[in-house]
Structures are given as C-alpha cells and as structure tokens.
Design a protein around this motif. Structure first.
Motif, PDB file in Angstrom:
ATOM      1  N   TYR A   4       0.878   3.353  -1.343  1.00 37.78           N
ATOM      2  CA  TYR A   4       0.032   4.474  -1.743  1.00 37.78           C
ATOM      3  C   TYR A   4       0.768   5.730  -1.301  1.00 37.78           C
ATOM      4  O   TYR A   4       1.142   5.850  -0.134  1.00 37.78           O
ATOM      5  N   SER A  46      -5.812   6.602  -6.514  1.00 39.31           N
ATOM      6  CA  SER A  46      -7.254   6.653  -6.266  1.00 39.31           C
ATOM      7  C   SER A  46      -7.865   7.903  -6.867  1.00 39.31           C
ATOM      8  O   SER A  46      -7.162   8.857  -7.225  1.00 39.31           O
ATOM      9  N   ILE A  77      -8.127   2.980  -7.567  1.00 41.65           N
ATOM     10  CA  ILE A  77      -9.407   2.888  -6.876  1.00 41.65           C
ATOM     11  C   ILE A  77     -10.281   3.998  -7.438  1.00 41.65           C
ATOM     12  O   ILE A  77     -10.053   5.177  -7.195  1.00 41.65           O
ATOM     13  N   LYS A  81     -16.070   3.043  -6.220  1.00 38.81           N
ATOM     14  CA  LYS A  81     -15.808   2.311  -4.973  1.00 38.81           C
ATOM     15  C   LYS A  81     -16.021   3.201  -3.742  1.00 38.81           C
ATOM     16  O   LYS A  81     -15.810   2.768  -2.614  1.00 38.81           O
ATOM     17  N   ILE A  85     -15.732   2.517   0.500  1.00 39.85           N
ATOM     18  CA  ILE A  85     -14.640   3.137   1.260  1.00 39.85           C
ATOM     19  C   ILE A  85     -15.167   4.066   2.346  1.00 39.85           C
ATOM     20  O   ILE A  85     -14.500   4.308   3.357  1.00 39.85           O
ATOM     21  N   TYR A 103      -9.876   9.814   3.400  1.00 36.73           N
ATOM     22  CA  TYR A 103     -10.251   9.051   2.198  1.00 36.73           C
ATOM     23  C   TYR A 103      -9.029   8.452   1.501  1.00 36.73           C
ATOM     24  O   TYR A 103      -9.110   7.352   0.954  1.00 36.73           O
ATOM     25  N   HIS A 104      -7.897   9.167   1.536  1.00 36.34           N
ATOM     26  CA  HIS A 104      -6.653   8.584   0.999  1.00 36.34           C
ATOM     27  C   HIS A 104      -6.313   7.295   1.749  1.00 36.34           C
ATOM     28  O   HIS A 104      -6.072   6.248   1.131  1.00 36.34           O
ATOM     29  N   CYS A 107      -8.722   4.486   1.033  1.00 39.21           N
ATOM     30  CA  CYS A 107      -8.471   3.879  -0.284  1.00 39.21           C
ATOM     31  C   CYS A 107      -7.292   2.920  -0.218  1.00 39.21           C
ATOM     32  O   CYS A 107      -7.333   1.821  -0.794  1.00 39.21           O
TER      33      CYS A 107
END
Length: 148
Positions: A4, A46, A77, A81, A85, A103-104, A107
């Motif tokens: 990611y 995401s 993502i 979702k 998360i 949040y990154h 995910c």
C-alpha cells in the motif's frame, strides 16, 4: 507480495528533486511502480487514498495518479468497509498518528498488505507487528536483499 503506497509516496516524483533524498525516493517509487505494472507486486488502494488524491490541486498529477491506481490496483478497499476499519484506525490514532494516515494504515492492515510505503518521517515512527512501514528506498533495498 502486497503493498500500500500512501499519498505522499505517490506524489514523491512530483516534488522538487533538488534534494538527493527526495530524488532517490522518487526513483525508488518509480521502480516500485514498474514492479506493480509487471505484476511482480500487488498494489492495494483505498477510499482514503482516492479521497486524498481528489484534493490534489494539480490536475495533471491528480489524473496521472488516479489512472495508475485504476489500472494497476489488485484490490481496492471501498468506503463500505469503513466501519470494519474504524476500530483499527482508532487504535492507531491513540499513538498520535494523524487521522488520514491512521485510516491509510488501517486499510493496509485490513487488506493484509505486507508493506505500507510512505515518505512521511513522522508516520514511519509508528510501529506495529501487523504491517511493516517503510520508506520506498528502504523497501527497494529490502527487495534487493531478498533476491540475493
């Protein structure tokens, strides 16, 4: 291998390349992009990444990054979702990590990524056994060691 890349990582090639560190990180990021295009590495994106990129004031950069993510993401993502998360993100927030960054990372953990890549030194101080956070240059070094 699943990775990611956060927004600052995607934007590194567009930064002023006068500093050697920025130039080397940009080269590493472009090398990683090629590995993604060649399907040697899986890219996870995401809703957080898409949102941050949509806020980019530079239309050409925003478009190039969006097109790369759309063409090369092996998993996305989606916002549906977000509730799944949220708990992980809140746990990360407790350590002082900024909201979007938390949040990154959440995910990436949710998607079972092996690595989370960023050029943000402050975020790189966050550590968890759930995922490895690395600078793109350090990630490329690690790949080279694993190939030997």
């Amino acid at each position: 291998m699943r990775i990611y890349l956060d927004n600052c990582c995607f934007n590194r090639p567009y930064d002023n390349q006068a500093q050697i560190r920025i130039s080397l990180e940009a080269q590493a990021k472009l090398y990683i992009q090629n590995l993604i295009r060649q399907k040697k590495i899986e890219l996870v994106t995401s809703y957080v990444l898409w949102y941050e990129n949509s806020q980019n004031p530079y239309e050409m950069r925003k478009t190039a990054i969006s097109e790369f993510m759309q063409r090369n993401s092996s998993e996305h993502i989606d916002i549906d979702k977000a509730e799944l998360i949220k708990g992980q993100a809140e746990e990360i927030l407790q350590t002082g990590v900024k909201t979007n960054d938390a949040y990154h990372v959440a995910c990436a953990i949710f998607a079972a990524c092996d690595y989370f890549l960023t050029t943000d030194d402050r975020l790189l101080k966050y550590s968890t056994p759930k995922i490895q956070l690395l600078n793109p240059l350090d990630f490329v070094k690690r790949l080279e060691v694993e190939e030997c």
